[in-house]
Design a protein around this motif. Structure first.
Motif, PDB file in Angstrom:
ATOM      1  N   LYS A  74      86.119   2.164  32.112  1.00 26.06           N
ATOM      2  CA  LYS A  74      84.887   3.066  31.126  1.00 26.06           C
ATOM      3  C   LYS A  74      84.653   2.002  29.981  1.00 26.06           C
ATOM      4  O   LYS A  74      83.608   1.697  29.358  1.00 26.06           O
ATOM      5  N   VAL A  75      85.616   1.131  29.404  1.00 23.54           N
ATOM      6  CA  VAL A  75      85.432   0.280  28.552  1.00 23.54           C
ATOM      7  C   VAL A  75      84.299  -1.098  28.894  1.00 23.54           C
ATOM      8  O   VAL A  75      83.492  -1.307  28.056  1.00 23.54           O
ATOM      9  N   LEU A  76      84.536  -1.373  30.215  1.00 23.40           N
ATOM     10  CA  LEU A  76      83.478  -2.276  30.695  1.00 23.40           C
ATOM     11  C   LEU A  76      82.373  -1.789  30.783  1.00 23.40           C
ATOM     12  O   LEU A  76      81.146  -2.573  30.301  1.00 23.40           O
ATOM     13  N   TYR A  77      82.209  -0.691  31.241  1.00 31.89           N
ATOM     14  CA  TYR A  77      80.574  -0.077  31.154  1.00 31.89           C
ATOM     15  C   TYR A  77      80.134   0.166  29.847  1.00 31.89           C
ATOM     16  O   TYR A  77      79.040  -0.409  29.800  1.00 31.89           O
ATOM     17  N   CYS A  78      80.917   0.614  29.014  1.00 33.33           N
ATOM     18  CA  CYS A  78      80.310   0.692  27.734  1.00 33.33           C
ATOM     19  C   CYS A  78      80.049  -0.418  27.018  1.00 33.33           C
ATOM     20  O   CYS A  78      78.919  -0.707  26.114  1.00 33.33           O
ATOM     21  N   ASN A  79      80.808  -1.501  27.060  1.00 31.88           N
ATOM     22  CA  ASN A  79      80.388  -2.981  26.585  1.00 31.88           C
ATOM     23  C   ASN A  79      79.394  -3.571  27.239  1.00 31.88           C
ATOM     24  O   ASN A  79      78.219  -4.353  26.532  1.00 31.88           O
ATOM     25  N   ARG A  80      78.907  -3.200  28.461  1.00 30.14           N
ATOM     26  CA  ARG A  80      77.929  -3.809  29.123  1.00 30.14           C
ATOM     27  C   ARG A  80      76.405  -3.115  28.530  1.00 30.14           C
ATOM     28  O   ARG A  80      75.495  -3.494  28.578  1.00 30.14           O
ATOM     29  N   ALA A  81      76.798  -1.555  28.401  1.00 26.82           N
ATOM     30  CA  ALA A  81      75.844  -1.150  27.805  1.00 26.82           C
ATOM     31  C   ALA A  81      75.382  -1.517  26.490  1.00 26.82           C
ATOM     32  O   ALA A  81      74.148  -1.453  26.116  1.00 26.82           O
ATOM     33  N   ALA A  82      76.185  -2.154  25.534  1.00 28.31           N
ATOM     34  CA  ALA A  82      75.930  -2.822  24.330  1.00 28.31           C
ATOM     35  C   ALA A  82      75.020  -4.001  24.648  1.00 28.31           C
ATOM     36  O   ALA A  82      74.152  -4.265  24.017  1.00 28.31           O
ATOM     37  N   CYS A  83      75.410  -4.730  25.570  1.00 31.51           N
ATOM     38  CA  CYS A  83      74.555  -5.901  25.993  1.00 31.51           C
ATOM     39  C   CYS A  83      73.170  -5.391  26.328  1.00 31.51           C
ATOM     40  O   CYS A  83      72.111  -5.992  25.846  1.00 31.51           O
ATOM     41  N   TRP A  84      72.887  -4.555  27.197  1.00 31.95           N
ATOM     42  CA  TRP A  84      71.562  -4.027  27.692  1.00 31.95           C
ATOM     43  C   TRP A  84      70.754  -3.231  26.371  1.00 31.95           C
ATOM     44  O   TRP A  84      69.871  -3.691  26.188  1.00 31.95           O
ATOM     45  N   TRP A 106      66.938  -0.464  27.411  1.00 27.51           N
ATOM     46  CA  TRP A 106      67.714   0.802  26.926  1.00 27.51           C
ATOM     47  C   TRP A 106      67.899   1.710  28.015  1.00 27.51           C
ATOM     48  O   TRP A 106      68.979   2.596  28.059  1.00 27.51           O
ATOM     49  N   GLU A 107      67.152   1.843  29.240  1.00 26.09           N
ATOM     50  CA  GLU A 107      67.293   2.602  30.501  1.00 26.09           C
ATOM     51  C   GLU A 107      68.684   2.066  31.056  1.00 26.09           C
ATOM     52  O   GLU A 107      69.644   3.120  31.461  1.00 26.09           O
ATOM     53  N   LYS A 108      68.695   0.961  31.192  1.00 25.50           N
ATOM     54  CA  LYS A 108      70.255   0.409  31.519  1.00 25.50           C
ATOM     55  C   LYS A 108      71.261   0.640  30.699  1.00 25.50           C
ATOM     56  O   LYS A 108      72.362   1.145  31.182  1.00 25.50           O
ATOM     57  N   SER A 109      71.296   0.649  29.563  1.00 26.42           N
ATOM     58  CA  SER A 109      72.174   0.944  28.773  1.00 26.42           C
ATOM     59  C   SER A 109      72.769   2.485  28.681  1.00 26.42           C
ATOM     60  O   SER A 109      73.878   2.796  28.725  1.00 26.42           O
ATOM     61  N   VAL A 110      71.636   3.246  28.875  1.00 26.45           N
ATOM     62  CA  VAL A 110      71.867   4.873  29.117  1.00 26.45           C
ATOM     63  C   VAL A 110      72.688   4.955  30.404  1.00 26.45           C
ATOM     64  O   VAL A 110      73.801   5.679  30.542  1.00 26.45           O
ATOM     65  N   GLU A 111      72.375   4.140  31.527  1.00 33.45           N
ATOM     66  CA  GLU A 111      73.064   4.431  32.826  1.00 33.45           C
ATOM     67  C   GLU A 111      74.326   3.857  32.953  1.00 33.45           C
ATOM     68  O   GLU A 111      75.111   4.658  33.131  1.00 33.45           O
ATOM     69  N   ASP A 112      74.758   2.840  31.971  1.00 32.28           N
ATOM     70  CA  ASP A 112      76.291   2.245  31.799  1.00 32.28           C
ATOM     71  C   ASP A 112      77.012   3.408  31.054  1.00 32.28           C
ATOM     72  O   ASP A 112      77.898   3.629  31.276  1.00 32.28           O
ATOM     73  N   CYS A 113      76.410   4.108  30.059  1.00 32.06           N
ATOM     74  CA  CYS A 113      76.908   4.741  29.177  1.00 32.06           C
ATOM     75  C   CYS A 113      77.268   6.166  30.081  1.00 32.06           C
ATOM     76  O   CYS A 113      78.212   6.816  29.898  1.00 32.06           O
ATOM     77  N   ASN A 114      76.319   6.511  30.993  1.00 29.59           N
ATOM     78  CA  ASN A 114      76.578   7.619  31.788  1.00 29.59           C
ATOM     79  C   ASN A 114      77.738   7.371  32.753  1.00 29.59           C
ATOM     80  O   ASN A 114      78.380   8.542  32.837  1.00 29.59           O
ATOM     81  N   GLU A 115      78.006   6.088  33.080  1.00 30.86           N
ATOM     82  CA  GLU A 115      78.937   5.908  34.090  1.00 30.86           C
ATOM     83  C   GLU A 115      80.401   5.973  33.370  1.00 30.86           C
ATOM     84  O   GLU A 115      81.353   6.394  33.912  1.00 30.86           O
ATOM     85  N   ALA A 116      80.437   5.431  32.285  1.00 33.95           N
ATOM     86  CA  ALA A 116      81.501   5.608  31.398  1.00 33.95           C
ATOM     87  C   ALA A 116      81.814   7.073  31.215  1.00 33.95           C
ATOM     88  O   ALA A 116      83.010   7.284  30.991  1.00 33.95           O
ATOM     89  N   LEU A 117      80.894   7.853  30.854  1.00 33.64           N
ATOM     90  CA  LEU A 117      81.334   9.298  30.319  1.00 33.64           C
ATOM     91  C   LEU A 117      81.460  10.148  31.667  1.00 33.64           C
ATOM     92  O   LEU A 117      82.181  11.016  31.630  1.00 33.64           O
ATOM     93  N   LYS A 118      81.218   9.718  32.942  1.00 32.44           N
ATOM     94  CA  LYS A 118      81.764  10.192  34.166  1.00 32.44           C
ATOM     95  C   LYS A 118      83.231  10.208  34.117  1.00 32.44           C
ATOM     96  O   LYS A 118      83.945  11.066  34.754  1.00 32.44           O
ATOM     97  N   ILE A 119      83.786   8.634  33.776  1.00 32.03           N
ATOM     98  CA  ILE A 119      84.900   8.613  33.793  1.00 32.03           C
ATOM     99  C   ILE A 119      85.663   9.132  32.569  1.00 32.03           C
ATOM    100  O   ILE A 119      86.975   9.808  32.953  1.00 32.03           O
ATOM    101  N   ASP A 120      85.335   9.258  31.640  1.00 31.86           N
ATOM    102  CA  ASP A 120      86.140   9.922  30.222  1.00 31.86           C
ATOM    103  C   ASP A 120      84.733  10.766  29.374  1.00 31.86           C
ATOM    104  O   ASP A 120      84.150   9.875  28.737  1.00 31.86           O
ATOM    105  N   PRO A 121      84.877  11.934  30.052  1.00 28.13           N
ATOM    106  CA  PRO A 121      83.480  12.751  29.227  1.00 28.13           C
ATOM    107  C   PRO A 121      83.804  12.794  27.691  1.00 28.13           C
ATOM    108  O   PRO A 121      83.057  13.170  27.053  1.00 28.13           O
TER     109      PRO A 121
END
Length: 363
Positions: free
Chosen positions: A308-318, A324-339
Motif C-alpha cells: 500500500k505504501v508504494l502505491y500511495c507514494n507513486r500516487a504522489a508522483c502522479w 490525477w487520474e493515475k493518482s486516483v487509480e493508485d490510491c484506489n489500489e492502496a485502499l483496496k489493500i487497507d481501507p
C-alpha cells in the motif's frame, strides 16, 4: 488471583518430597535445609494466593540456602509460569531433572509448558516420562492441540488462509495459548487477507512471548528453524506496513539463523529489492524527479504488488506530474489493500478535486 486446585495439589506433593539431597551431612547443612524448607513452604503459600512475584522471591531465597533442592526448583518453574516467563520455567524444570532425574513432577510441568508453547513433540516426550500412565486430561489436551495444529499446517501448504486462521485459533483455544509459532502463523495468514492491523498485532504478540528457541536450536516449524520463521513473517508484516528498515533487519536475522532455507533466501532478496526501490523512489521524489520516482516505485511493486505504501507514494508522483487520474487509480489500489489508510484517502480526495476542474476533452 487464586491458583487452580490441581496446581495447589502439585505444590503440596512437592512439599512432601525431598529431592536432590546432595550435600554432605553436617549440623550447619541440616539447619540450612530446615530453613530452606520453611522458606519454600512460605513460597508455596504465596503461590497458592497467586502472588507469583513474592513466591519467586521466596523460592530464590530457599535455593540460595539449598541449591540442589529439585522440588524447590520445580516450584520456582511454576511461579515463573504464572508470570508468563516460559523460557525460564522450562530451564528450571530441566535443572530440577538434572538434580533428580526421577523427579516426575518436572516432566509433568514440562508437558504442560510445551503444550502451551505449541511444541507437540516435546510435550509428547515429557508426558511419556512423567508417569507410567499419562495424565488423561493432559493427553486429551495435547491430542486436541495436535489435531488442530496438523489441520492448520495442512491448510498453510494449500494456501487456504481462512482455514489456517480457524485452526490456529482452535489450537490456541485448546491449550496452546502461549505459542509464538501459532501467532506467527496467524500473522502470515492475515496478510493475504489484507488484515494488516490484525497481522501486526499477531506478530507483535509472538515477538513478546518469552521463549527464545536458541534453548532448543533444532526446533523446526514448517521447514524453518523456529526463530527464523517468526522473523520471516515479521519481515513480511513490516514490509506490508511500510516499515522497510525493520523488514530488512528482520529478514537479515532470519537468514543468519536459517541460511540454507530457500524460502528465507528468496524473501531476503525480495525485501531488499523492495526496500531499495522505495529508498530510490524517495530520493528521486525529493529531488523533484517525479517521473523517475514513479518508475522506481513501480519496480518495488513488481516485487511486492500488494504494498500500500508504494502505491500511495507513486500516487504522489502522479499528482506532481498532474496525472490525477493515475493518482486516483493508485490510491484506489492502496485502499483496496487497507481501507483505513488515511494518507491514501486524503491523496485521493485531493486528486479527485483536481480531476473535477479539468477542462472537457476537445471534440
Amino acid at each position: 488471583m487464586i491458583v487452580h486446585e490441581k496446581h495447589r495439589e502439585e505444590l503440596l506433593q512437592d512439599q512432601e518430597q525431598d529431592h536432590g539431597d546432595c550435600l554432605p551431612i553436617s549440623s550447619s547443612n541440616v539447619t540450612s535445609k530446615a530453613d530452606a524448607e520453611e522458606v519454600k513452604r512460605a513460597g508455596n503459600e504465596e503461590y497458592k494466593k497467586g502472588n507469583f512475584e513474592e513466591a519467586l522471591r521466596l523460592y530464590d531465597s530457599a535455593l540460595a540456602m539449598w541449591p540442589d533442592n529439585a522440588a524447590c526448583r520445580g516450584n520456582r518453574a511454576a511461579a515463573l509460569t504464572g508470570l508468563r516467563r516460559f523460557g525460564e520455567a522450562v530451564d528450571d524444570c530441566h535443572e530440577a531433572l538434572r538434580i533428580d532425574p526421577s523427579y516426575g513432577r518436572a516432566h509433568q510441568r514440562l508437558t504442560s509448558l510445551h503444550i502451551r508453547l505449541g511444541h507437540i513433540e516435546d510435550a509428547l516426550k515429557h508426558l511419556s516420562l512423567a508417569s507410567p500412565q499419562p495424565d488423561p486430561i493432559e493427553l486429551d489436551k495435547l491430542q486436541t492441540v495436535q489435531k488442530h495444529l496438523g489441520k492448520c499446517l495442512d491448510a498453510r501448504k494449500a494456501g487456504d488462509w481462512k482455514t489456517v486462521l480457524r485452526e490456529a485459533d482452535a489450537a490456541i483455544a485448546s491449550g496452546a495459548d502461549s505459542s509464538a509459532l501459532l501467532l506467527a502463523t496467524k500473522a502470515e495468514a492475515l496478510l493475504p487477507l489484507n488484515l494488516l492491523d490484525e497481522a501486526d498485532s499477531a506478530i507483535s504478540g509472538a515477538s513478546k512471548l518469552d521463549y527464545p528457541f536458541s534453548r532448543s536450536s533444532d526446533t523446526k516449524f514448517c521447514g524453518f528453524h523456529a526463530n527464523a520463521y517468526i522473523l520471516y513473517v515479521h519481515a513480511q508484516v513490516d514490509m506490508a506496513l511500510g516499515r522497510f528498515d525493520h523488514a530488512v533487519s528482520a529478514i537479515d536475522k532470519a537468514r543468519v539463523k536459517d541460511p540454507a532455507n530457500t524460502r528465507v533466501v528468496t524473501m531476503h532478496n525480495k525485501v531488499k529489492a523492495v526496500a531499495r526501490a522505495r529508498s530510490l523512489g524517495n530520493e528521486l521524489y525529493n529531488s523533484g524527479k517525479f517521473q523517475e520516482a514513479c518508475l522506481a516505485y513501480g519496480e518495488g511493486l513488481k516485487q511486492h504488488p500488494t504494498n500500500k505504501v508504494l502505491y500511495c507514494n507513486r500516487a504522489a508522483c502522479w499528482f506532481k506530474l498532474e496525472q490525477w487520474e493515475k493518482s486516483v487509480e493508485d490510491c484506489n489500489e492502496a485502499l483496496k489493500i487497507d481501507p483505513n489508510y488515511t494518507k491514501a484517502s486524503l491523496r485521493r480526495a485531493a486528486s479527485y478535486d483536481k480531476v473535477a476542474y479539468l477542462p472537457p476533452p476537445t471534440i
